[in-house]
Design an enzyme around this catalytic site. Structure first.
Site, PDB file in Angstrom:
ATOM      1  N   HIS C  84      14.579  -1.221 -17.214  1.00 22.78           N
ATOM      2  CA  HIS C  84      13.514  -0.305 -17.653  1.00 22.78           C
ATOM      3  C   HIS C  84      12.834   0.290 -16.426  1.00 22.78           C
ATOM      4  O   HIS C  84      12.651   1.511 -16.330  1.00 22.78           O
ATOM      5  CB  HIS C  84      12.512  -1.066 -18.522  1.00 22.78           C
ATOM      6  CG  HIS C  84      11.215  -0.347 -18.745  1.00 22.78           C
ATOM      7  ND1 HIS C  84      11.096   0.748 -19.569  1.00 22.78           N
ATOM      8  CD2 HIS C  84       9.976  -0.558 -18.242  1.00 22.78           C
ATOM      9  CE1 HIS C  84       9.845   1.174 -19.561  1.00 22.78           C
ATOM     10  NE2 HIS C  84       9.135   0.406 -18.772  1.00 22.78           N
ATOM     11  N   ASP C 113      16.139  31.762  -3.910  1.00 25.80           N
ATOM     12  CA  ASP C 113      16.696  30.484  -4.360  1.00 25.80           C
ATOM     13  C   ASP C 113      16.303  29.417  -3.342  1.00 25.80           C
ATOM     14  O   ASP C 113      15.529  29.681  -2.424  1.00 25.80           O
ATOM     15  CB  ASP C 113      18.221  30.565  -4.519  1.00 25.80           C
ATOM     16  CG  ASP C 113      18.747  29.581  -5.576  1.00 25.80           C
ATOM     17  OD1 ASP C 113      18.517  28.351  -5.428  1.00 25.80           O
ATOM     18  OD2 ASP C 113      19.349  30.041  -6.554  1.00 25.80           O
ATOM     19  N   TRP C 149      12.721  -4.599 -10.871  1.00 25.47           N
ATOM     20  CA  TRP C 149      13.124  -3.386 -10.145  1.00 25.47           C
ATOM     21  C   TRP C 149      12.929  -3.588  -8.641  1.00 25.47           C
ATOM     22  O   TRP C 149      13.526  -2.896  -7.837  1.00 25.47           O
ATOM     23  CB  TRP C 149      12.344  -2.162 -10.657  1.00 25.47           C
ATOM     24  CG  TRP C 149      11.017  -1.916 -10.019  1.00 25.47           C
ATOM     25  CD1 TRP C 149       9.820  -2.483 -10.347  1.00 25.47           C
ATOM     26  CD2 TRP C 149      10.744  -1.016  -8.933  1.00 25.47           C
ATOM     27  NE1 TRP C 149       8.832  -2.002  -9.531  1.00 25.47           N
ATOM     28  CE2 TRP C 149       9.357  -1.102  -8.665  1.00 25.47           C
ATOM     29  CE3 TRP C 149      11.517  -0.147  -8.165  1.00 25.47           C
ATOM     30  CZ2 TRP C 149       8.736  -0.361  -7.661  1.00 25.47           C
ATOM     31  CZ3 TRP C 149      10.893   0.600  -7.159  1.00 25.47           C
ATOM     32  CH2 TRP C 149       9.517   0.484  -6.917  1.00 25.47           C
ATOM     33  N   SER C 176      20.785  11.424  -3.223  1.00 21.43           N
ATOM     34  CA  SER C 176      20.387  12.633  -3.945  1.00 21.43           C
ATOM     35  C   SER C 176      18.956  13.021  -3.589  1.00 21.43           C
ATOM     36  O   SER C 176      18.658  14.187  -3.316  1.00 21.43           O
ATOM     37  CB  SER C 176      20.513  12.391  -5.448  1.00 21.43           C
ATOM     38  OG  SER C 176      19.843  13.392  -6.164  1.00 21.43           O
ATOM     39  N   SER C 177      18.053  12.032  -3.574  1.00 20.85           N
ATOM     40  CA  SER C 177      16.649  12.326  -3.252  1.00 20.85           C
ATOM     41  C   SER C 177      16.503  12.858  -1.843  1.00 20.85           C
ATOM     42  O   SER C 177      15.726  13.781  -1.595  1.00 20.85           O
ATOM     43  CB  SER C 177      15.808  11.059  -3.362  1.00 20.85           C
ATOM     44  OG  SER C 177      15.640  10.684  -4.694  1.00 20.85           O
ATOM     45  N   HIS C 260       5.573   1.461  -1.285  1.00 20.28           N
ATOM     46  CA  HIS C 260       4.268   2.041  -1.492  1.00 20.28           C
ATOM     47  C   HIS C 260       4.272   3.564  -1.386  1.00 20.28           C
ATOM     48  O   HIS C 260       3.783   4.238  -2.293  1.00 20.28           O
ATOM     49  CB  HIS C 260       3.158   1.418  -0.633  1.00 20.28           C
ATOM     50  CG  HIS C 260       1.891   1.835  -1.246  1.00 20.28           C
ATOM     51  ND1 HIS C 260       1.417   1.260  -2.420  1.00 20.28           N
ATOM     52  CD2 HIS C 260       1.105   2.894  -1.001  1.00 20.28           C
ATOM     53  CE1 HIS C 260       0.363   1.946  -2.815  1.00 20.28           C
ATOM     54  NE2 HIS C 260       0.147   2.934  -1.990  1.00 20.28           N
ATOM     55  N   GLU C 262       6.600   5.307  -2.102  1.00 25.81           N
ATOM     56  CA  GLU C 262       7.321   5.729  -3.309  1.00 25.81           C
ATOM     57  C   GLU C 262       6.356   6.028  -4.451  1.00 25.81           C
ATOM     58  O   GLU C 262       6.535   7.010  -5.176  1.00 25.81           O
ATOM     59  CB  GLU C 262       8.313   4.633  -3.719  1.00 25.81           C
ATOM     60  CG  GLU C 262       8.862   4.732  -5.133  1.00 25.81           C
ATOM     61  CD  GLU C 262       9.797   5.906  -5.347  1.00 25.81           C
ATOM     62  OE1 GLU C 262      10.202   6.538  -4.356  1.00 25.81           O
ATOM     63  OE2 GLU C 262      10.100   6.216  -6.514  1.00 25.81           O
ATOM     64  N   TYR C 264       3.383   7.077  -4.233  1.00 30.14           N
ATOM     65  CA  TYR C 264       2.723   8.354  -3.959  1.00 30.14           C
ATOM     66  C   TYR C 264       3.686   9.513  -4.119  1.00 30.14           C
ATOM     67  O   TYR C 264       3.304  10.603  -4.535  1.00 30.14           O
ATOM     68  CB  TYR C 264       2.050   8.336  -2.589  1.00 30.14           C
ATOM     69  CG  TYR C 264       0.875   7.423  -2.630  1.00 30.14           C
ATOM     70  CD1 TYR C 264       0.952   6.143  -2.116  1.00 30.14           C
ATOM     71  CD2 TYR C 264      -0.279   7.811  -3.302  1.00 30.14           C
ATOM     72  CE1 TYR C 264      -0.117   5.273  -2.253  1.00 30.14           C
ATOM     73  CE2 TYR C 264      -1.335   6.949  -3.436  1.00 30.14           C
ATOM     74  CZ  TYR C 264      -1.257   5.680  -2.913  1.00 30.14           C
ATOM     75  OH  TYR C 264      -2.296   4.820  -3.063  1.00 30.14           O
ATOM     76  N   SER C 275      -3.426  20.742 -10.275  1.00 31.42           N
ATOM     77  CA  SER C 275      -4.148  21.751  -9.499  1.00 31.42           C
ATOM     78  C   SER C 275      -3.717  23.164  -9.835  1.00 31.42           C
ATOM     79  O   SER C 275      -4.379  24.115  -9.438  1.00 31.42           O
ATOM     80  CB  SER C 275      -3.965  21.512  -8.008  1.00 31.42           C
ATOM     81  OG  SER C 275      -4.572  20.307  -7.631  1.00 31.42           O
ATOM     82  N   HIS C 309      -0.229  -4.711   0.474  1.00 28.16           N
ATOM     83  CA  HIS C 309      -1.124  -5.109  -0.620  1.00 28.16           C
ATOM     84  C   HIS C 309      -0.318  -5.543  -1.835  1.00 28.16           C
ATOM     85  O   HIS C 309      -0.866  -6.059  -2.800  1.00 28.16           O
ATOM     86  CB  HIS C 309      -2.133  -4.018  -0.979  1.00 28.16           C
ATOM     87  CG  HIS C 309      -1.538  -2.777  -1.580  1.00 28.16           C
ATOM     88  ND1 HIS C 309      -1.819  -1.532  -1.112  1.00 28.16           N
ATOM     89  CD2 HIS C 309      -0.710  -2.575  -2.634  1.00 28.16           C
ATOM     90  CE1 HIS C 309      -1.187  -0.625  -1.838  1.00 28.16           C
ATOM     91  NE2 HIS C 309      -0.499  -1.234  -2.766  1.00 28.16           N
ATOM     92  N   HIS C 310       0.999  -5.356  -1.789  1.00 28.69           N
ATOM     93  CA  HIS C 310       1.857  -5.905  -2.843  1.00 28.69           C
ATOM     94  C   HIS C 310       2.218  -7.346  -2.522  1.00 28.69           C
ATOM     95  O   HIS C 310       2.927  -7.985  -3.288  1.00 28.69           O
ATOM     96  CB  HIS C 310       3.138  -5.087  -2.950  1.00 28.69           C
ATOM     97  CG  HIS C 310       2.900  -3.645  -3.265  1.00 28.69           C
ATOM     98  ND1 HIS C 310       2.833  -3.154  -4.555  1.00 28.69           N
ATOM     99  CD2 HIS C 310       2.709  -2.576  -2.458  1.00 28.69           C
ATOM    100  CE1 HIS C 310       2.611  -1.848  -4.514  1.00 28.69           C
ATOM    101  NE2 HIS C 310       2.526  -1.466  -3.259  1.00 28.69           N
ATOM    102  N   THR C 335      -8.385  10.406  -2.838  1.00 28.37           N
ATOM    103  CA  THR C 335      -8.022  10.542  -4.249  1.00 28.37           C
ATOM    104  C   THR C 335      -9.247  10.923  -5.060  1.00 28.37           C
ATOM    105  O   THR C 335      -9.191  11.789  -5.937  1.00 28.37           O
ATOM    106  CB  THR C 335      -7.431   9.221  -4.769  1.00 28.37           C
ATOM    107  OG1 THR C 335      -6.490   8.735  -3.825  1.00 28.37           O
ATOM    108  CG2 THR C 335      -6.747   9.430  -6.096  1.00 28.37           C
ATOM    109  N   LYS C 338     -10.139  14.533  -4.809  1.00 31.67           N
ATOM    110  CA  LYS C 338      -9.356  15.412  -5.684  1.00 31.67           C
ATOM    111  C   LYS C 338      -9.951  15.452  -7.085  1.00 31.67           C
ATOM    112  O   LYS C 338     -10.066  16.511  -7.700  1.00 31.67           O
ATOM    113  CB  LYS C 338      -7.897  14.968  -5.717  1.00 31.67           C
ATOM    114  CG  LYS C 338      -7.221  15.110  -4.357  1.00 31.67           C
ATOM    115  CD  LYS C 338      -5.737  14.825  -4.425  1.00 31.67           C
ATOM    116  CE  LYS C 338      -4.939  16.017  -4.867  1.00 31.67           C
ATOM    117  NZ  LYS C 338      -4.931  17.110  -3.896  1.00 31.67           N
ATOM    118  N   ARG C 457       3.499 -11.496 -15.582  1.00 36.20           N
ATOM    119  CA  ARG C 457       4.454 -10.460 -15.958  1.00 36.20           C
ATOM    120  C   ARG C 457       5.874 -10.983 -15.895  1.00 36.20           C
ATOM    121  O   ARG C 457       6.135 -12.060 -15.365  1.00 36.20           O
ATOM    122  CB  ARG C 457       4.286  -9.198 -15.111  1.00 36.20           C
ATOM    123  CG  ARG C 457       4.254  -9.399 -13.642  1.00 36.20           C
ATOM    124  CD  ARG C 457       3.962  -8.137 -12.861  1.00 36.20           C
ATOM    125  NE  ARG C 457       5.011  -7.143 -12.865  1.00 36.20           N
ATOM    126  CZ  ARG C 457       5.242  -6.311 -11.854  1.00 36.20           C
ATOM    127  NH1 ARG C 457       4.496  -6.372 -10.780  1.00 36.20           N
ATOM    128  NH2 ARG C 457       6.194  -5.425 -11.931  1.00 36.20           N
TER     129      ARG C 457
END
Lengths: 385, 38, 536
Positions: C84, C113, C149, C176-177, C260, C262, C264, C275, C309-310, C335, C338, C457
């Protein structure tokens, strides 16, 4: 088929629940529909509880402030109310203000938090040190000093399989009860040294305000000072395989006198139970004892019927190691298979336990009468350590 | 696109690709040489 | 507003509209080099992955309806949990944002293009390969990867061949990314229309420029991490195996150094979308454009400094604990800026509340809740209590679903008229919004309570005291899932032409070059770049 069984199970369970078996708050564990952290029974847990309230209040106030403004805007500054759009696009003063003020708020939050971080990390000057080892899927405890020095045991989940399968209603301590809890004295700084035997686990007890990863090959530590006697419950908090949800932690905090008494009892029991590794047992004695060892340690993967799970856990019924010379099977149980889920049991089980469980497998299911070495004695195991 | 634009695009593209590969290599080197202070 | 003028530009070779017919049939899609076609494929692919990932979530929630094991054994449950996550992150959210980048960036900067049209095609077609690897991993012996994951070692070293499938899928999706990121950076830096300086660029393009740099910097790190898993598993290395001199925590450092930034990567384009939408429906220019740009850059830079922090419970020294706590708390400042700027954009505007605006405002509201729980998690002592519990699950679903996914929905409704030339059904769109918004909160808000109460979890089974909140979450989840079928219906209905014809600019307050071309956008647009120097 699984779905039908599952649905029937759910119906049965709902019936049992509706029939009046209402679950109560778990003593030392979660309350029914608990909304917030518990205050806890250690100074650290209480500090964390206060920090959380502080964060909650500040964040809620800011939230109400910002979304109050937005809600006002949504109501008044609408085209269908005829409001015409203003043209402003920036305002340096405003932008600086709402950068600096949040910064100051953050600093304000960080100061009390820093104090607690420093306190949590200080494991020096402990009154009692205990080693906790995470296994797939249970905890092992060993007392390294104090009146119970040398006492060591495994702590397994004791919830009956019936409850897990929905054949009986879940008790109030469902999944958070063990056969042998960790026992500690009240009002003493207990340092817990953690490691693991296989993968990363984590030792968590919310009432004590403690969570620490148990990392294979490394030692980590944490500490707590329980201020109230009682039983406190937690669970493994790092994904560690299939029974991650089934290896809870139970800590029993006793008064200092009761603890000393318990320690003495434990040491006496250990002395009495230490088995003579040179004793010769009969096949039936070994197989009977082995069946219990098998149920507590091997069933999770190899299954009670010895058939394993095809593709994942091998069957023991008809297995070539089980039917071959005893040496290979003894070594496998002692040392495990690194890189797979087959753990090394050399430090978890005694010679007698290993000998009995191997004897059991060699005579159970269809294995009886086939293969070599149907009886394995503790001395055979000891010789191969 | 003008040929000039194409050339500029290619150059920028290669620089960025080099950057990505450098990070990949750096990660392996770091893992091998320095381990981690845990 | 800018106008498209054709003077002062020398004639050029390449895309000449008249000599070059639009390919038809399967070739148009398999050999696509057109940014609109490729964008469309990305979006359809990501929606299919959303449904696949969503189905896995519903399977999980079904098992979690009651304590005990009813439907799925824990090892299968862990596979569902893992896949998932992988499918939603790498199959749904990231490709969806890339799809929007493909469709809208050339239109917004006045380019014909993307810079590398053929590499663009390859970037897309790698995705179904990765998705097939992930999906088929369920059917190999031992099943799919079941280590989360995050694939922590040493657990991931114990997994069967399904883990290797996942590793290869990550390699392919990562490649790809990276190629997509290179394409986006070069397009934005080199192919803006004359007169469009960087600080005149739409904020969506800015958000993607920064996101693309993040992707470029961290996807190779992930590739290295999973490669080290592969070599530890099969080629005798011991990066993460203590017995061989390695360190399991090294994996966590490498993974989260990717992980991390990722997250963002998954939220910055959403900020860009919001925006664009809010100024349109407030009929007022974005407040503090420059600060918004700086905030995006600040968030991106800070995102490299907070990965541990993880890992607050792994046992790092106290100075490290403090450093990562402070850094993480700091990110809330740009943040917050914004959020304030969006509110200031709405303030004294002339607002209407069509579906895109509902999703944008909904995003701000619910994402802010997720942001606050993130701030709570940043406080290390609190994290010690709630790490690896449902509090974290609640937090990241608030920012990823109510954040990224809501922005994607809003963007779809916003730009749909441009893609297909018809307005979508506004009444059904509003139904979709309200059902999604309400069911989302029903599903995930109770998880905060579960986490604070200590529910861990990645658990297939739980203490009976947690039952009521789990049941609420499961019911909400099914409602949420079904609501997305309504979304599919609305989109398909619009594409079939059942809606009013859309003008070039169907939204009264919209600004930007994309609204100067007809709706639906012709296959080739801005063949000659517009000259903005004379008009803006």
């Amino acid at each position: 088929m699984k779905m039908v069984r599952g649905t029937l199970g759910m119906v049965a369970l709902s019936w049992a629940t509706a029939a009046g078996a209402q679950v109560q708050d778990m003593p030392g564990g979660p309350a029914v529909n608990q909304l917030n952290l518990h205050t806890g029974v250690t100074p650290i847990a209480r500090e964390i509880y206060s920090l959380h309230w502080m964060m909650l209040v500040i964040c809620t106030l800011i939230f109400i402030g910002v979304f109050g403004v937005m809600l006002y805007s949504i109501i008044r500054h609408r085209k269908d109310k005829g409001h015409k759009a203003a043209k402003f696009e920036e305002h340096l003063g405003l932008e600086l203000t709402w950068t600096v003020i949040p910064f100051l708020i953050i600093v304000g939050m960080a100061i009390p938090a820093t104090r607690t971080v420093v306190a949590m990390k200080d494991t020096t000057s402990a009154d009692l040190t205990i080693k906790a080892t995470g296994y797939q899927w249970k905890w092992g405890y060993e007392y390294l000093d104090g009146p119970a020095t040398g006492v060591h045991f495994l702590s397994n989940l004791s919830t009956p399989q019936d409850q897990i399968e929905g054949k009986a209603p879940a008790s109030d301590t469902y999944l958070m009860e063990v056969d042998q809890p960790l026992v500690v004295p009240v009002n003493q700084k207990v340092r817990v040294v953690l490691t693991a035997a296989d993968v990363i686990h984590a030792w968590m007890v919310p009432e004590l305000g403690v969570k620490q990863d148990a990392i294979p090959g490394f030692l980590r530590d944490t500490w707590f000072r329980a201020e109230k006697p009682g039983v406190y419950r937690g669970q493994c908090a790092e994904l560690c395989g299939k029974n991650h949800a089934y290896m809870p932690i139970v800590v029993e905090v006793k008064s200092q006198e009761d603890y000393a008494q318990w320690a003495a009892q434990q040491k006496a029991a250990m002395a009495a139970a230490s088995e003579d590794p040179n004793k010769t047992w009969s096949k039936d004695e070994l197989a009977d004892k082995g069946k219990q060892v098998f149920a507590a340690n091997c069933v999770a993967c190899h299954q009670a019927n010895g058939e394993g799970i095809p593709g994942t856990f091998p069957a023991l019924n008809g297995d070539k190691f089980v039917l071959g010379p005893m040496k290979d099977q003894i070594l496998t149980v002692l040392n495990g298979h690194p890189g797979t889920a087959m753990a090394a049991f050399r430090d978890q089980l005694s010679d007698t336990q290993i000998a009995s469980v191997i004897t059991y497998t060699r005579n159970a299911w269809d294995n009886a009468g086939k293969g070599q070495d149907p009886v394995v004695q503790p001395s055979d195991v000891k010789a191969l350590r | 696109m003008t040929p000039e634009q194409r050339r500029r695009n290619r150059r920028t593209g290669w620089i960025l690709a080099l950057f990505a590969v450098a990070i990949l290599v750096w990660t392996f080197v770091r893992a091998n040489l320095y381990g981690v202070v845990s | 507003m800018s106008s498209v003028t054709v003077d002062h530009i020398p004639p050029h070779t390449g895309h000449d509209e008249h000599a070059h017919h639009v390919p038809s049939g399967w070739r148009r899609w398999v050999f696509a080099t057109n940014h609109k076609d490729i964008g469309t494929m990305y979006l359809i692919f990501s929606f299919c992955m959303l449904l696949e990932g969503g189905t896995l979530a519903l399977l999980l929630r079904t098992e979690l309806f009651e304590p005990g094991i009813q439907f799925f054994q824990p090892e299968l449950f862990n596979q569902f949990t893992t896949m998932h996550g992988l499918i939603m992150i790498f199959g749904a959210i990231m490709p969806a944002f890339v799809g929007f980048a493909n469709w809208m960036i050339p239109l917004q900067i006045g380019a014909s293009d993307m810079a590398f049209a053929r590499m663009n095609n390859f970037s897309f077609w790698l995705l179904p390969v990765g998705a097939i690897l992930l999906t088929t991993s369920f059917f190999v012996p031992g099943g799919a990867n079941a280590s989360g994951w995050t694939m922590y070692a040493p657990l991931s070293l114990q997994m069967g061949p399904g883990m290797d499938f996942a590793i290869f899928a990550v390699h392919i999706l990562g490649a790809s990314s990276i190629m997509g990121a290179i394409n986006i950076i070069v397009t934005i830096l080199n192919m803006r229309a004359p007169g469009m300086s960087l600080m005149k660029m739409p904020l969506f393009c800015w958000s993607w420029l920064v996101t693309a740099y993040l992707l470029l910097a961290v996807m190779p790190v992930l590739a290295a991490a999973v490669t080290m898993l592969l070599t530890d598993r099969h080629f005798g290395t011991h990066f993460f195996n203590a017995a061989g001199g390695g360190d399991p925590v090294l994996y966590q450092h490498v993974f989260w150094f990717f992980g991390h930034p990722e997250v963002y990567i998954m939220i910055l384009p959403a900020f860009g979308i919001v925006s664009q939408i809010v100024p349109t429906f407030a009929r007022k220019r974005l407040f503090g454009y420059a600060s918004m740009v700086y905030a995006i850059c600040a968030i991106a830079i800070l995102s490299f400094l907070v990965w541990a922090h993880h890992m607050f419970t792994t046992g790092m020294p106290v100075t490290a604990q403090l450093f990562f706590m402070y850094g993480t708390m700091l990110i809330s400042i740009p943040t917050g800026v914004k959020v304030f700027n969006w509110t200031a954009t709405m303030w004294r505007g002339s607002m209407t509340f069509e579906t895109p605006m509902l999703f944008a405002i909904g995003f701000i509201f619910v994402f802010t809740i997720g942001g606050f729980t993130g701030l709570v998690l940043a406080v290390a002592p609190i994290d010690i209590q709630v790490q690896d519990t449902y509090y974290v699950v609640a937090h990241f679903h608030y920012v990823l679903v109510a954040g990224s996914l809501f922005a994607l929905f809003g963007a779809t409704y916003y730009w749909l008229p441009k893609w297909c030339g018809h307005m979508y059904d506004e009444r059904l769109g509003k139904w979709h919004f309200w059902m999604t918004m309400i069911s989302f909160n029903i599903t995930f808000f109770p998880m905060h309570f579960l986490g604070l109460a200590g529910m861990p979890r990645r658990y297939a089974d739980y203490a009976a005291q947690f039952t009521d909140f789990h049941q609420v979450a499961t019911i909400g989840a099914f409602w949420f899932g079904l609501s997305q079928l309504l979304f599919a219906y609305v989109v398909i209905k619009a594409f079939r032409g059942h809606g009013a014809k859309a003008a070039a600019n169907p939204w009264e307050g919209a600004e930007g070059l994309e609204w100067t071309v007809p709706s639906p956008a012709p296959h080739h647009t801005f063949v000659t770049p517009p000259n903005l120097e004379t008009s803006h």
